[in-house]
Scaffold this motif. Sequence first.
Motif, mmCIF file in Angstrom:
data_model
loop_
_atom_site.group_PDB
_atom_site.id
_atom_site.type_symbol
_atom_site.label_atom_id
_atom_site.label_comp_id
_atom_site.label_asym_id
_atom_site.label_seq_id
_atom_site.Cartn_x
_atom_site.Cartn_y
_atom_site.Cartn_z
ATOM 1 N N TRP A 1 1.046 -1.165 -0.173
ATOM 2 C CA TRP A 1 0.104 -0.115 0.087
ATOM 3 C C TRP A 1 0.829 1.319 -0.010
ATOM 4 C CZ3 TRP A 1 -5.040 -0.809 -0.764
ATOM 5 C CH2 TRP A 1 -5.554 -2.229 -0.219
ATOM 6 N N ASP B 1 -26.488 6.309 -0.769
ATOM 7 C CA ASP B 1 -25.210 7.022 -0.669
ATOM 8 C C ASP B 1 -25.179 8.112 -1.956
ATOM 9 O OD1 ASP B 1 -22.684 8.055 -0.560
ATOM 10 O OD2 ASP B 1 -21.768 5.949 -0.798
ATOM 11 N N ASP C 1 -4.808 2.759 12.043
ATOM 12 C CA ASP C 1 -6.046 2.495 11.323
ATOM 13 C C ASP C 1 -7.176 1.703 12.211
ATOM 14 O OD1 ASP C 1 -5.180 3.735 9.009
ATOM 15 O OD2 ASP C 1 -4.830 1.891 7.969
ATOM 16 N N TRP D 1 -13.768 -6.629 -0.423
ATOM 17 C CA TRP D 1 -12.512 -6.507 -0.742
ATOM 18 C C TRP D 1 -11.880 -8.012 -0.963
ATOM 19 C CZ3 TRP D 1 -7.579 -8.342 1.183
ATOM 20 C CH2 TRP D 1 -6.421 -7.617 0.800
ATOM 21 N N ALA E 1 -17.132 -4.310 4.261
ATOM 22 C CA ALA E 1 -16.269 -3.899 3.499
ATOM 23 C C ALA E 1 -14.956 -4.725 3.178
ATOM 24 C CB ALA E 1 -15.367 -2.297 3.722
ATOM 25 N N LEU F 1 -19.504 0.279 -6.038
ATOM 26 C CA LEU F 1 -19.589 0.926 -4.815
ATOM 27 C C LEU F 1 -20.568 0.181 -3.651
ATOM 28 C CD1 LEU F 1 -18.388 3.481 -6.417
ATOM 29 C CD2 LEU F 1 -19.078 4.888 -4.652
ATOM 30 N N ARG G 1 -3.946 14.070 -5.223
ATOM 31 C CA ARG G 1 -5.060 13.561 -5.558
ATOM 32 C C ARG G 1 -5.418 13.510 -6.962
ATOM 33 N NH1 ARG G 1 -10.140 15.666 -2.106
ATOM 34 N NH2 ARG G 1 -10.856 13.405 -2.097
ATOM 35 N N LEU H 1 -14.775 -0.445 -5.262
ATOM 36 C CA LEU H 1 -14.130 0.447 -4.398
ATOM 37 C C LEU H 1 -14.523 0.262 -2.981
ATOM 38 C CD1 LEU H 1 -14.716 4.004 -6.487
ATOM 39 C CD2 LEU H 1 -12.800 2.333 -6.617
ATOM 40 N N THR H 2 -13.868 0.228 -1.978
ATOM 41 C CA THR H 2 -14.049 -0.036 -0.747
ATOM 42 C C THR H 2 -13.329 1.246 0.276
ATOM 43 O OG1 THR H 2 -12.170 -1.280 -0.431
ATOM 44 C CG2 THR H 2 -14.228 -2.455 -0.963
ATOM 45 N N ARG H 3 -13.792 1.377 1.434
ATOM 46 C CA ARG H 3 -13.397 2.195 2.454
ATOM 47 C C ARG H 3 -13.298 1.480 3.694
ATOM 48 N NH1 ARG H 3 -16.599 7.271 2.610
ATOM 49 N NH2 ARG H 3 -15.536 7.816 0.867
ATOM 50 N N GLY H 4 -12.250 1.318 4.365
ATOM 51 C CA GLY H 4 -12.342 0.702 5.534
ATOM 52 C C GLY H 4 -12.344 -0.857 5.396
#
Length: 167
Positions: free
Chosen positions: A38, A60, A141, A152, A148, A104, A44, A130-133
């Motif tokens: 990672w 969302d 973290d 993944w 999620a 998503l 950005r 796309l994932t978050r967390g």
Amino acid sequence: VLAVEAEQVAPVLPALTSWRQRRREQREQSALSYETVWQPLATRPTGTLDGWTAVVPAGDPDAAGALADRGAVVVTVPDAYDAASAELLRAATSGTGLRGVLCLLPDAPSGLRLLASGAVAEGSAPLWALTRGAVAVGDTDAAPSPAAAGVWGLGRVAALELPQVWG
């Protein structure tokens, strides 16, 4: 050349042979594996999402708006991906110039239904989840989200099982 008698070495030969076999197997297994690294982005990303379709859960609206503002065609589906969602996605991706599909959806069962529905066909543009967390990438973290993490994990399996479809 070792200057030892066969009688001195004989008791340890089975242990040495076993150790050598284990080391060989470990080397062979290591050669087949890879490591995920990672790295944070330095800047950005900029640009548009022209040619991309995003599958966003109805719950969302912020993501839907942000993706639409960047040029993606947004397909809003119920929180659980179903047959009607597959039809919406097929209709949105039927044009020419499709570069990719962003998913998503918040859970692995919905992502699996999306893959199984055939809405993202073999040979068409790749599907990206796309994932978050989903995973912890640093010591500070928060604990990963089980939902999620499932998405993944699905992505890891899909990348191996469906490389022609998975982004």
